[in-house]
Design a protein around this motif. Sequence first.
Motif, PDB file in Angstrom:
ATOM      1  N   GLN A  20       3.981  -4.470 -13.653  1.00 17.99           N
ATOM      2  CA  GLN A  20       3.018  -5.253 -14.423  1.00 17.99           C
ATOM      3  C   GLN A  20       1.954  -5.867 -13.504  1.00 17.99           C
ATOM      4  O   GLN A  20       0.764  -5.842 -13.831  1.00 17.99           O
ATOM      5  CB  GLN A  20       3.742  -6.358 -15.199  1.00 17.99           C
ATOM      6  N   ALA A  76      -0.311  -3.036 -12.421  1.00 17.48           N
ATOM      7  CA  ALA A  76      -1.116  -2.578 -13.565  1.00 17.48           C
ATOM      8  C   ALA A  76      -2.250  -3.552 -13.856  1.00 17.48           C
ATOM      9  O   ALA A  76      -3.391  -3.138 -14.098  1.00 17.48           O
ATOM     10  CB  ALA A  76      -0.223  -2.408 -14.790  1.00 17.48           C
ATOM     11  N   GLU A  81       1.129  -0.751 -17.859  1.00 14.73           N
ATOM     12  CA  GLU A  81       2.298  -0.775 -16.982  1.00 14.73           C
ATOM     13  C   GLU A  81       2.971   0.594 -16.926  1.00 14.73           C
ATOM     14  O   GLU A  81       3.420   1.042 -15.867  1.00 14.73           O
ATOM     15  CB  GLU A  81       3.274  -1.843 -17.492  1.00 14.73           C
ATOM     16  N   THR A  93       1.581   3.449 -17.103  1.00 12.40           N
ATOM     17  CA  THR A  93       0.779   4.331 -16.247  1.00 12.40           C
ATOM     18  C   THR A  93       1.232   4.195 -14.797  1.00 12.40           C
ATOM     19  O   THR A  93       1.394   5.188 -14.092  1.00 12.40           O
ATOM     20  CB  THR A  93      -0.724   3.991 -16.367  1.00 12.40           C
ATOM     21  N   VAL A  94       1.456   2.968 -14.373  1.00 10.83           N
ATOM     22  CA  VAL A  94       1.918   2.725 -13.000  1.00 10.83           C
ATOM     23  C   VAL A  94       3.306   3.318 -12.802  1.00 10.83           C
ATOM     24  O   VAL A  94       3.559   4.029 -11.825  1.00 10.83           O
ATOM     25  CB  VAL A  94       1.919   1.212 -12.688  1.00 10.83           C
TER      26      VAL A  94
END
Length: 191
Positions: free
Chosen positions: A23, A26, A33, A35-36
């Motif tokens: 988080q 991101a 989040e 995506t990370v």
Amino acid sequence: MNSTNSHTLADMQAYTAARYTAQEIAQTHNVAESTVRTRWFDWIRQVAPAELLKDDRGYSELARTLFGDFAGVKLCDRNQWVTEAKARYSHEWESAGIIEGELMPEEVGNVLALRQTQNHELGLSVAQQLQQLESLIDQANTAEGNLSDADLKAAVTRGQQRAVMLYQAELQAELQTINSLKQRRMGGGQP
């Protein structure tokens, strides 16, 4: 070890010490989040061993740095970024005692990188425990010194008390004897 290598080793130590959440990363790059955690992490672990990037405490400083580098890469340039980033960071691992992963199978490079990280963390832990032990020994020595002083003072006090009691008993016996003799002399021999 020259100053460049020790600087690089210090950088690697910093990379393994700090921890960040998905988080936090991101939010820094204004992405989701997930995506990370999924898409981006798949790319950065092609650059460095996953063990150096993430553990149960979160993402390492190295991962955060790689996420930052990767955030600005266009979709069509990602494979090139992996190649360049691998070359950039493998040089740092090599100077820190980790053998370059391209000269051997990736699994071996990952194991060596993980072992280096574990050895470093173990070394830090041992150094911290040794420092705590030395502090405890110092405290014990101080307490023992204080105890020895207290024991010595107690022994002196007991000796003084015994001397007073002996002198008191001797003085009482002397006074009783003198008193008894005086009474005998005055009273005609009766005690």
